[in-house]
Design a protein around this motif. Structure first.
Motif, mmCIF file in Angstrom:
data_model
loop_
_atom_site.group_PDB
_atom_site.id
_atom_site.type_symbol
_atom_site.label_atom_id
_atom_site.label_comp_id
_atom_site.label_asym_id
_atom_site.label_seq_id
_atom_site.Cartn_x
_atom_site.Cartn_y
_atom_site.Cartn_z
ATOM 1 N N TYR C 91 0.843 -1.199 0.000
ATOM 2 C CA TYR C 91 0.000 0.000 0.000
ATOM 3 C C TYR C 91 0.883 1.256 0.000
ATOM 4 O O TYR C 91 0.648 2.192 -0.765
ATOM 5 C CB TYR C 91 -0.921 -0.034 1.209
ATOM 6 C CG TYR C 91 -1.454 1.305 1.631
ATOM 7 C CD1 TYR C 91 -1.045 1.883 2.820
ATOM 8 C CD2 TYR C 91 -2.374 1.980 0.848
ATOM 9 C CE1 TYR C 91 -1.547 3.104 3.216
ATOM 10 C CE2 TYR C 91 -2.872 3.200 1.235
ATOM 11 C CZ TYR C 91 -2.451 3.759 2.427
ATOM 12 O OH TYR C 91 -2.943 4.974 2.813
ATOM 13 N N LEU C 92 1.898 1.249 0.861
ATOM 14 C CA LEU C 92 2.788 2.399 0.928
ATOM 15 C C LEU C 92 3.529 2.596 -0.385
ATOM 16 O O LEU C 92 3.649 3.708 -0.905
ATOM 17 C CB LEU C 92 3.813 2.214 2.052
ATOM 18 C CG LEU C 92 3.272 2.297 3.472
ATOM 19 C CD1 LEU C 92 4.392 2.049 4.451
ATOM 20 C CD2 LEU C 92 2.654 3.642 3.709
ATOM 21 N N PHE C 93 4.023 1.518 -0.907
ATOM 22 C CA PHE C 93 4.760 1.553 -2.153
ATOM 23 C C PHE C 93 3.868 2.114 -3.266
ATOM 24 O O PHE C 93 4.274 2.991 -4.032
ATOM 25 C CB PHE C 93 5.214 0.133 -2.457
ATOM 26 C CG PHE C 93 5.909 -0.033 -3.757
ATOM 27 C CD1 PHE C 93 5.273 -0.638 -4.833
ATOM 28 C CD2 PHE C 93 7.196 0.399 -3.917
ATOM 29 C CE1 PHE C 93 5.924 -0.803 -6.031
ATOM 30 C CE2 PHE C 93 7.855 0.242 -5.121
ATOM 31 C CZ PHE C 93 7.221 -0.361 -6.178
ATOM 32 N N HIS C 94 2.671 1.610 -3.305
ATOM 33 C CA HIS C 94 1.726 2.064 -4.314
ATOM 34 C C HIS C 94 1.426 3.546 -4.147
ATOM 35 O O HIS C 94 1.343 4.304 -5.109
ATOM 36 C CB HIS C 94 0.433 1.248 -4.199
ATOM 37 C CG HIS C 94 -0.501 1.452 -5.332
ATOM 38 N ND1 HIS C 94 -1.827 1.088 -5.281
ATOM 39 C CD2 HIS C 94 -0.323 1.984 -6.558
ATOM 40 C CE1 HIS C 94 -2.407 1.390 -6.424
ATOM 41 N NE2 HIS C 94 -1.516 1.935 -7.219
ATOM 42 N N LEU C 95 1.297 3.959 -2.896
ATOM 43 C CA LEU C 95 1.040 5.365 -2.619
ATOM 44 C C LEU C 95 2.167 6.230 -3.164
ATOM 45 O O LEU C 95 1.937 7.245 -3.824
ATOM 46 C CB LEU C 95 0.900 5.570 -1.108
ATOM 47 C CG LEU C 95 0.644 7.003 -0.654
ATOM 48 C CD1 LEU C 95 -0.664 7.500 -1.192
ATOM 49 C CD2 LEU C 95 0.632 7.063 0.865
ATOM 50 N N GLY C 96 3.375 5.782 -2.889
ATOM 51 C CA GLY C 96 4.517 6.534 -3.400
ATOM 52 C C GLY C 96 4.461 6.651 -4.916
ATOM 53 O O GLY C 96 4.658 7.724 -5.489
ATOM 54 N N ALA C 97 4.150 5.535 -5.549
ATOM 55 C CA ALA C 97 4.088 5.558 -7.008
ATOM 56 C C ALA C 97 2.956 6.452 -7.493
ATOM 57 O O ALA C 97 3.100 7.169 -8.485
ATOM 58 C CB ALA C 97 3.903 4.139 -7.539
ATOM 59 N N LEU C 98 1.842 6.437 -6.783
ATOM 60 C CA LEU C 98 0.718 7.279 -7.195
ATOM 61 C C LEU C 98 1.082 8.748 -7.134
ATOM 62 O O LEU C 98 0.803 9.522 -8.052
ATOM 63 C CB LEU C 98 -0.483 7.037 -6.270
ATOM 64 C CG LEU C 98 -1.323 5.807 -6.570
ATOM 65 C CD1 LEU C 98 -2.375 5.648 -5.501
ATOM 66 C CD2 LEU C 98 -1.974 5.955 -7.928
ATOM 67 N N VAL C 99 1.712 9.123 -6.028
ATOM 68 C CA VAL C 99 2.065 10.526 -5.900
ATOM 69 C C VAL C 99 3.091 10.911 -6.959
ATOM 70 O O VAL C 99 3.009 11.960 -7.577
ATOM 71 C CB VAL C 99 2.586 10.846 -4.495
ATOM 72 C CG1 VAL C 99 2.958 12.309 -4.392
ATOM 73 C CG2 VAL C 99 1.527 10.515 -3.471
ATOM 74 N N LEU C 100 4.034 10.023 -7.191
ATOM 75 C CA LEU C 100 5.011 10.284 -8.248
ATOM 76 C C LEU C 100 4.296 10.528 -9.564
ATOM 77 O O LEU C 100 4.638 11.427 -10.330
ATOM 78 C CB LEU C 100 5.941 9.083 -8.407
ATOM 79 C CG LEU C 100 7.221 9.069 -7.564
ATOM 80 C CD1 LEU C 100 7.947 7.769 -7.783
ATOM 81 C CD2 LEU C 100 8.113 10.222 -7.957
ATOM 82 N N ASN C 101 3.307 9.732 -9.793
ATOM 83 C CA ASN C 101 2.562 9.838 -11.021
ATOM 84 C C ASN C 101 1.855 11.189 -11.133
ATOM 85 O O ASN C 101 1.984 11.901 -12.131
ATOM 86 C CB ASN C 101 1.549 8.698 -11.077
ATOM 87 C CG ASN C 101 0.885 8.613 -12.413
ATOM 88 O OD1 ASN C 101 1.369 9.173 -13.390
ATOM 89 N ND2 ASN C 101 -0.239 7.943 -12.471
#
Lengths: 391, 517, 366
Positions: C91-101
């Motif tokens: 979830y955290l990893f995905h969050l990071g990727a989402l924000v990067l996006n």
């Protein structure tokens, strides 16, 4: 080992940056800075003609040019802009064709005005509006202007006082709004009105007049002479000077300016207005309440400056203001365009009933009863307090 | 053992000749090594020798207070010897010599080492101990104005190259008995005297321990200057920013010691190191404390903003011109674009070249012999700049930007070097990636600064970690009567500095006369 | 076994949370679905967000000084616990990727159309990686300066835009159907407020753990209030265009024009975005990296920083195919997707811990 990894990584990043060049970088002297954009549509062919007014920076160098050496390159104020046009089947088509043939990259971020040709405005400017909103290079503050005839004509006028014509016209529009003659409409405001579905978008109208210039040469100048009224994205009519004034009174956009009544001339200090809707058995009544303060500037009569006189002046002002507002109301009702935003005020106050009313707004609007209540007050009477000549 | 070292357990022998032979071997036959033989007993059968290095000793003192008493008191010495009251050496020490500092040693190598630092050694036949007299005296610069840290109101004294003078200067500022100087010698060949100065009870104990540890770990051949020490003991050698402070002014060093820091003085260096060093100190200046508080606060802000300007201005200018012309107000853009017409170089290169030119001028101006220095900087700046603009190589706005940057870069001396480097990086980042690049580099710089520690104290305190009391002396300069406690970040055991409530007020009981008279 | 030796104060925790919540809120305007009632949606979302915060801080209080990964191991046993931890890490990893996006798309749209997204993503990731490598203390120290700057800039923006504000634009209140309002407020509750659950990996390092809960509440509350203010301001300035513009805060800043000189202030907004985005990504990144290191019992989390970073970039690139999808997911998919992580995991873990009558752990254990 760690250090080496890091080093390789950094190399991997730096090298592509250098090799492939900077994608987004621009050289200023390879830019063509567009100061004004004109949109014309040919009524018959539907072809879009875009007119670009771009700035030639080197010509704008006036007295503040390079110092020291003898051969100063002084800018010629009449040649600071360059006009180009390009025709295509749509806005972006015309835009692309222009970019293809230009030696410089076009740069729109400093555009001061969008000028819409009359025939284009009457046909509907939605495609233009949409492309502007979507493209991030456009700013919400750009002024919207309608030209009496063709946009291109307006953009080509160079009046010598302002080095960059579009900026000059933008300043002129803003000044006219300061003096409460015509509204200043930015792209954002235009779009807001358009979105509201009942309020009619506006834009000041600009025409060309000829005047006697220096050395007897006939010089063309631009002049604002009306307010264009839109329904949706199509222009359907306009307000003249008096009606525009009335409009500004009603929507609380009066700043400075003058009220001229028979025998006196007063300067507006402050003015406030409120639009108060009332809904009674499905009949809408709008009260426009205006509060104004002014100073006496000119007085033609020979009466004593007494409080009686001031009261008469105040009444005269109120009458005049009411007259202007009603003129605007009548014209707008005749055009069936809600330039005042009555719809929005009804929406805000009568949330529940609004959906029904909105659907029938076209039918309702011309029959709205509008009452204008004006309160005026004269503050200062100037430096003399008696007439110079007595009766 | 390196050459020139000798067996440290060798003691003096009873035979004077033997000792002298060892000494001569060790010290060599340099012309400045003087061995003065003499007879010091009236029956002329006690040989002695005085050994010193010419140039390191105070000749007058040597002649008057060492040689003269030795030679004039021959009868006394003989009497003492014959009555065997004390050993010869003790007797000479206690009753003959009229000098202040005398030590008695047994090891030859100590004799050698001390003679090399300027002591005078006295050896006698039959004595297994030697006397070492501190009679140092050599040519030294007198106390002058600080060259780099001028203060308008404050004292104009600065440290000199002699350790003893410097410790004396500190003593004159801090007359507390708890002021301590711990001495070490560092450097194999240089054997430089190093002193750690602190006030017991105000400077935290663990700080001194840590400093000692770090200093003792140093194993090098020569310590020429205090900055050598800095590079051996600092917390982050790879960082661009200094984590060790320095100053050439005794008043600054004294004030810092009393805040809870320690100073390191090195013989031969007119600078003192002060640790711990926090980022905010770079923006503090002794004049701040001597001037009035509001003005001092204003000046601090000017420094901070000026420093930021000197780092960011070229980068921002380049990035705006290259990536974000929409961010200029329209009129400004037109002027800038007009100036840009016909210029050959891309803006980034232009900026970098100008920055490079500035660094060249600056460095050349520093190294140039004094007589030429002025001419070069003025000629360089004006002529080259002007000519470059006229020739159409460089745009006038760029020259203005770089000139402003150049001047602003001298606002904060301790950070001038990292500033220059970061300026280059920012310009590069701005030219390659626009504002985004600049912001990224700034974040990285901030993150780096936030991770630095100076001997245990976070570099960016008291801003972060936030310490409200400490902020009294950062962006503003609270009036002296309000600075009741020492900076909390320095963890001093004694934080109370002065009594509170000392704001000066007019006297309560005013005379009845008022303004008449 | 300490992977992280740093300690942060409760004040720093609050500031970190504020920065984290501001993270992508400049871009994905919270409450945008509610039009000019966005501020109300945010206010409601804030309340729900505080509830979520209450739940996970309760868990943190029960196991003071332990990160979520450690807590899971204690509550569920090693195997099940690690499994759940890995889900949370995802979830955290995905969050990071989402924000990067979000971040790279904004940059691409407004500022740098031609620069390839890959490059901007890698650069952002590297800066975040370097800060993550330095540890949570450094992140906390940076946060104060950056968050203060952001808030100052927001105030500055707002003051300058006052002449363009028309508070009537906020009327009428409650102009949208209640259902939509509730949905939008729930969406706001979980993004940006609910994401604060990521701090379950950070709460362990607060030097006075009993102050952890109040610090979290303070942070969430302050961030929420600022966001409400921003929503009010945007609606007042932009009127109905507020709901249409992709990045309303940016446009609002473009409106500022004082005397023809103080214009183009929107660059400050872009800077705010970049700095706060850096925060959010860094904290999520940190949590993911630390968590993985704890799950696999590594001695230090440093070696895995870069690989995780690269993977995040890849995910950010491939996540959605266009901006419309990104918004769609943010508004419609995310609110549901996060329920297990933000609410379910902390709540269930807390309940199981109580049921198993696990002792409260106060203070740090070596």
């Amino acid at each position: 080992m760690k250090g080496k990894q890091g080093f390789v990584l950094i190399l991997l990043i730096i090298i592509p940056v250098f090799i492939s060049g900077c994608w987004d970088s621009i050289e200023l002297n390879k830019l063509s800075i567009i100061s004004g954009l004109g949109w014309d549509v040919d009524a018959d062919t539907g072809q879009v003609t875009l007119t670009f007014q771009s700035i030639i920076p080197s010509e704008t160098k006036g007295a503040a040019g390079s110092s020291g050496d003898g051969g100063q390159k002084r800018g010629n104020p009449l040649h600071t802009i360059q006009l180009d046009s390009s025709t295509g089947s749509s806005a972006y088509d015309a835009l692309n064709r222009y970019s293809q043939h230009s030696s410089r990259r076009t740069f729109y971020q400093h555009t001061q005005l969008y000028i819409l040709g009359r025939s284009a405005a009457e046909q509907g400017i939605y495609p233009f509006l949409d492309s502007i909103a979507r493209n991030p290079i456009n700013r919400p503050n750009v002024l919207m202007v309608v030209s009496e005839k063709k946009a291109r004509d307006i953009l080509s006028i160079q009046d010598g006082m302002e080095s960059i014509q579009a900026m000059g016209m933008a300043a002129e529009i803003k000044l006219s709004a300061e003096y409460s003659q015509y509204p200043v409409v930015t792209y954002l405001e235009f779009a807001q009105r358009l979105l509201s579905e009942t309020t009619a978008p506006l834009a000041p109208m600009v025409g060309i007049i000829e005047q006697a210039g220096p050395e007897g040469v006939r010089v063309k100048k631009t002049r604002i002479n009306g307010t264009a009224v839109f329904k949706g994205d199509k222009m359907i009519g306009h307000l003249n000077e008096e009606e525009s004034r009335g409009l500004l009174w009603a929507i609380n956009k009066i700043k400075k300016g003058f009220v001229i009544i028979p025998g006196a001339n007063l300067e507006i200090v402050t003015a406030k207005s409120k639009i108060i809707p009332e809904l009674q058995d499905e009949k809408i009544k709008i009260t426009i309440a205006i509060d104004e303060e002014s100073n006496l500037l000119e007085y033609d009569g020979h009466r004593e400056i007494s409080s009686d006189l001031l009261q008469d002046l105040e009444k005269g002002q109120a009458r005049e203001i009411e007259r202007q507002v009603m003129a605007a109301v009548e014209k707008s009702q005749a055009l069936n365009a809600d330039v005042f935003g009555f719809g929005d005020t009804v929406h805000r106050k009568y949330k529940k009933e609004w959906p029904v009313l909105k659907a029938r707004w076209e039918d309702i609007y011309p029959y709205i009863e509008v009452v204008v209540k004006v309160k005026t007050h004269v503050n200062e009477i100037g430096e003399i307090n008696k007439a110079l000549m007595r009766d | 053992m390196a050459a020139g070292q000798f067996n440290s357990s060798a003691s003096l022998s009873q035979n004077l000749e033997e000792n002298l032979r060892v000494l001569r071997e060790a010290l060599g036959s340099s012309s400045d090594v003087i061995v003065r033989d003499m007879k010091i007993s009236s029956d002329s059968n006690v040989d002695a020798a005085v050994i010193y290095i010419d140039g390191l000793v105070d000749r007058a003192l040597l002649n008057h207070d060492i040689l003269r008493p030795l030679m004039f008191n021959l009868q006394l010495i003989k009497d003492n010897l014959s009555h065997n009251h004390k050993s010869l050496i003790d007797y000479i020490k206690s009753s003959v010599l009229t000098v202040g500092q005398i030590t008695v040693v047994q090891d030859i190598d100590r004799v050698i080492a001390r003679v090399l630092t300027g002591h005078t050694a006295i050896l006698a036949e039959g004595a297994t101990r030697a006397l070492l007299i501190d009679a140092k005296g050599w040519e030294t610069r007198r106390i002058e104005e600080p060259k780099n840290e001028l203060s308008i109101r404050g004292s104009k004294e600065s440290f000199t190259e002699t350790l003893r003078t410097n410790t004396a200067l500190l003593r004159r500022k801090i007359r507390d008995p708890r002021l301590t100087f711990e001495s070490l010698q560092i450097g194999e060949q240089s054997k430089t005297d190093v002193s750690i100065a602190y006030v017991k009870g105000i400077t935290p104990e663990n700080l001194i321990e840590e400093i000692n540890q770090r200093l003792q770990r140093i194993d090098t051949d020569i310590i020429l200057d205090v900055s050598y020490l800095e590079q051996f003991i600092e917390d982050s050698p790879s960082s661009l920013f200094p984590t060790v402070g320095s100053s050439e002014r005794p008043d600054v060093v004294a004030a810092r010691i009393l805040e809870g820091r320690a100073a390191i003085l090195v013989d031969g260096s007119p600078m003192a190191l002060v640790v711990p060093f926090l980022f905010i100190e770079g923006f503090q200046n002794p004049d701040d404390y001597y001037a009035r508080p509001f003005f001092a606060a204003l000046v601090r802000w000017v420094r901070l903003l000026g420093y930021l300007l000197s780092i960011y201005l070229p980068g921002i200018f380049v990035s705006l011109k290259t990536f974000h012309p929409e961010l200029f107000p329209t009129q400004l853009l037109v002027s800038v674009a007009a100036a840009r017409e016909g210029l050959p170089l891309p803006v980034v290169l232009e900026a970098l070249l100008m920055l490079l030119l500035f660094e060249i001028l600056r460095e050349a101006g520093l190294r140039m012999p004094r007589s030429l220095g002025q001419a070069v900087s003025i000629v360089g700046a004006l002529v080259i700049g002007q000519a470059a603009v006229s020739a159409g190589l460089v745009g006038a706005p760029m020259v203005i930007v770089i000139a402003t940057t150049a001047i602003a870069s001298f606002l904060v001396i301790p950070f001038a070097e990292p500033g220059a480097l970061y300026r280059f990086i920012m310009t590069l980042a701005g030219g390659l990636l626009g504002l985004f690049g600049i912001v990224l580099v700034s974040i990285e710089m901030l993150s780096h600064l936030a991770s630095l520690r100076s001997l245990g104290v976070a570099y960016l305190s008291p801003v972060t970690p936030l310490n409200i009391r400490g902020l009294r002396d950062t962006f503003i300069r609270a009036p002296l009567w309000a600075m009741d406690s020492r900076p909390a970040s320095l963890d001093s055991p004694n934080t109370r500095r002065q009594s509170s409530g000392q704001m000066p007020r007019p006297p309560k009981s005013s005379s009845q006369q008022g303004d008449t008279q | 076994m300490s992977l992280e030796n740093g300690k942060i104060s409760s004040f720093q925790l609050s500031v970190l949370i504020i920065g984290f919540i501001f993270g992508a809120s400049v871009i994905i305007a919270p409450g945008q679905g509610a039009g000019h009632d966005a501020w109300m949606a945010i206010a409601l979302g804030l309340t729900e967000g505080l509830l979520i915060a209450w739940i996970f801080t309760a868990l943190a209080r029960h196991f003071k000084g332990k990160t979520l990964v450690e807590i899971n191991s204690l509550v569920y046993g090693k195997i099940l616990g690690n499994f759940i931890s890995v889900l949370f890490i995802w979830y955290l990893f995905h969050l990071g990727a989402l924000v990067l996006n979000n971040y790279s798309r904004f940059l691409e749209l407004e500022l740098y159309p031609a620069t390839p997204k890959t490059l901007t993503l890698i650069l952002i990731m590297l800066v975040c990686a370097s800060s993550v490598r330095r540890g949570i203390e450094v992140l906390a120290r940076c946060s104060l300066i950056l968050v203060t700057l952001t808030i100052l800039m927001a105030i500055f923006d707002t003051l300058l835009v006052v002449p363009h504000m028309d508070l009537h634009n906020l009327l009428p209140i409650l102009d949208i159907p209640i259902g939509k309002l509730l949905w939008t407020s729930h969406a706001t509750a979980i993004f940006p407020f609910g994401d604060a659950v990521a701090f379950l990996m950070v709460l362990a390092f607060v030097n006075k753990p009993e102050k952890g809960r109040s610090a979290v509440f303070k942070g969430v509350l302050i961030a929420g209030l600022v966001l409400i203010g921003v929503a009010v301001r945007n609606a007042a300035v932009l009127g109905q265009m507020n709901a249409i513009y992709t990045y309303p805060t940016y446009i609002t800043a473009q409106v500022i024009d004082v005397g023809d000189v103080l214009t183009r202030v929107e660059v400050l907004v872009a800077i705010n975005l970049i700095t706060m985005g850096f925060f959010k990504i860094s904290v999520a990144y940190y949590g993911a990296v630390l968590g993985l290191a704890q799950v696999f019992n590594l001695r230090s989390y440093r070696p895995i920083i870069l690989p995780i970073g690269i993977l995040m970039v890849i995910l950010a690139l491939t996540n959605v195919s266009n901006t419309a999808e990104m918004f769609d997911f943010a508004n419609n998919g995310y609110p549901i997707y996060t329920i297990p992580f933000q609410i379910a995991i902390p709540l269930i873990t807390l309940l199981v811990a109580k049921l198993r009558k696990l002792p409260q752990i106060g203070g740090d254990q070596a």
